[in-house]
Design an enzyme around this catalytic site. Sequence first.
Site, PDB file in Angstrom:
ATOM      1  N   SER A 117       1.715  -0.328  -6.653  1.00 22.35           N
ATOM      2  CA  SER A 117       0.871  -0.192  -5.223  1.00 22.35           C
ATOM      3  C   SER A 117       0.892  -1.716  -4.570  1.00 22.35           C
ATOM      4  O   SER A 117       0.500  -1.876  -3.465  1.00 22.35           O
ATOM      5  CB  SER A 117      -0.489   0.286  -5.213  1.00 22.35           C
ATOM      6  OG  SER A 117      -1.082  -0.316  -6.602  1.00 22.35           O
ATOM      7  N   ASP A 151     -12.044  -3.854  -5.515  1.00 27.39           N
ATOM      8  CA  ASP A 151     -10.569  -4.185  -5.541  1.00 27.39           C
ATOM      9  C   ASP A 151     -10.361  -5.484  -5.411  1.00 27.39           C
ATOM     10  O   ASP A 151     -10.362  -6.046  -4.397  1.00 27.39           O
ATOM     11  CB  ASP A 151      -9.990  -3.348  -4.364  1.00 27.39           C
ATOM     12  CG  ASP A 151      -8.561  -3.360  -4.793  1.00 27.39           C
ATOM     13  OD1 ASP A 151      -7.924  -4.018  -5.430  1.00 27.39           O
ATOM     14  OD2 ASP A 151      -7.799  -2.523  -3.789  1.00 27.39           O
ATOM     15  N   HIS A 175      -5.498  -5.532  -5.114  1.00 28.27           N
ATOM     16  CA  HIS A 175      -4.602  -5.449  -3.864  1.00 28.27           C
ATOM     17  C   HIS A 175      -4.823  -6.605  -2.963  1.00 28.27           C
ATOM     18  O   HIS A 175      -5.869  -7.237  -2.976  1.00 28.27           O
ATOM     19  CB  HIS A 175      -4.765  -4.059  -3.349  1.00 28.27           C
ATOM     20  CG  HIS A 175      -4.312  -2.986  -4.081  1.00 28.27           C
ATOM     21  ND1 HIS A 175      -5.134  -2.135  -4.970  1.00 28.27           N
ATOM     22  CD2 HIS A 175      -3.153  -2.290  -4.355  1.00 28.27           C
ATOM     23  CE1 HIS A 175      -4.407  -1.485  -5.767  1.00 28.27           C
ATOM     24  NE2 HIS A 175      -3.232  -1.622  -5.590  1.00 28.27           N
TER      25      HIS A 175
END
Length: 351
Positions: free
Chosen positions: A103, A327, A330
Site C-alpha cells: 500500500s 495510521d 501511510h
Amino acid sequence: MGSSAAIVAVLLVISLLLYGVDGSLPNCKLFEGSWVYDASYPLYDTNECPFIEKEFDCQKNGRPDKFYLHYRWQPSSCKLPRFDGEDFLERLRGKSIMFVGDSLSLNQWQSLTCMLHAAVAQANYISTRTGGISTFTFPKYNAKVMFSRNAFLVDIVSAPNGAILKLDSIESGKIWKDIDVLVFNTWHWWLHTGRKQPWSLIQEGNVIVKDMDRLVAYEKALKTWANWVDSNIDPTKTRIFFQGVSPDHMNGSNWGESNPDINCKGKMLPVHGTTYPGGHHPAEIVVEKVLQAMTKPVVLLNVTTLSQLRIDGHPSVYGHGGHRDMDCSHWCLPGVPDTWNELLYAALIQN
C-alpha cells in the site's frame, strides 16, 4: 566579442558543465538534505484528483493543519529539478510505468497520477482495474501508469495446512517483463503478525518453518527478487527502480521524545535538520546490501531518511479509519510521496 561578454559566456559554459541545463548537479546526492517551507507547494489539490483514495485525503478527512502541505525537499549540495508533468508524460509516450509493492506503492502511484493529472488537466484519462492491477492511462500520450499490489514480491501459495510464503519463488514476475519502467517496493508487511499476517508458514527450498527472523526472511526474499531481475530484465528495454524503505512513526523515542508511546498524532512540523535521531532503518541496510550485489543496474530511490524526518506527514487519525484508527505508516496526499516522485523524475531525466 567584448571582454564582459566573453566572461559571461565562459561563466555560462562552466555553469552548464557543473549544473546541467535543469540546474541540478550530475553527481548530486539528491537524498541528503532537509525540508524547507515553500509556499508554492503543494503541486496539486486533491479536489483536482477525484480518483484519490479516501485514506490518503487527510484534508477532506478533517485534518485541521496545513503546514505539512508546504514543505519541499532541498538537497544539501544541489537543486532538485521541479517536477514537469508534461515532460514526464512525453518521456513516457507509448510506454508504461508500473509500481509493484504494497500500500506504500499504492500511496506513490496515487501521488503520481494526481501530479500528472494536475499538470495536464485538459487531457483525458482512463482508470481501470483488472485483477490486482490498476491502470491509469493518458490516451493522448499512449502512456500507462500502473500499480500491481504485491506486498512481498515473492509468492504466497495456498496449501491444505495454510498459506505458504515461498522465499525462493517469483511466479508473479511474468507480468513485469513487458513494462518499460518498474518501481519495486516491499517491507511494510514483513513485520505483521496475528490476523494481519497473510501466511501461515515460510518455505525455502524443501524446508518449511512456522516462522523465522523477519529481517532474515526479508533479505532472502530480496535476493530472490534480485536474481529474478538479473536473469530476466534487459536494461536496454526496461529501467528498474527500488523505492527504498518507507518508515513509520509509532515510537517517539526514535526522534527524541522522552516518551516512546508518543506517535505521529498531532505532529505538525518535520524533524529539523538533515539527520534522523533514530539512525538508519535496519531494512534500508538490507536493501542497499542486496542491490550492491546485483549485476543489472537498479536505481535506489533512497527515500528512507528524508521520510523519517517527516513525522508530520502521516494521516494519523485523519485516514481511512478516522479516530478509530491510528495510521502512522501511510502518507497524506499531497505530501511525502510527491517528493518520492520528484526524485523519480530527477533520476529519469538525469539518465
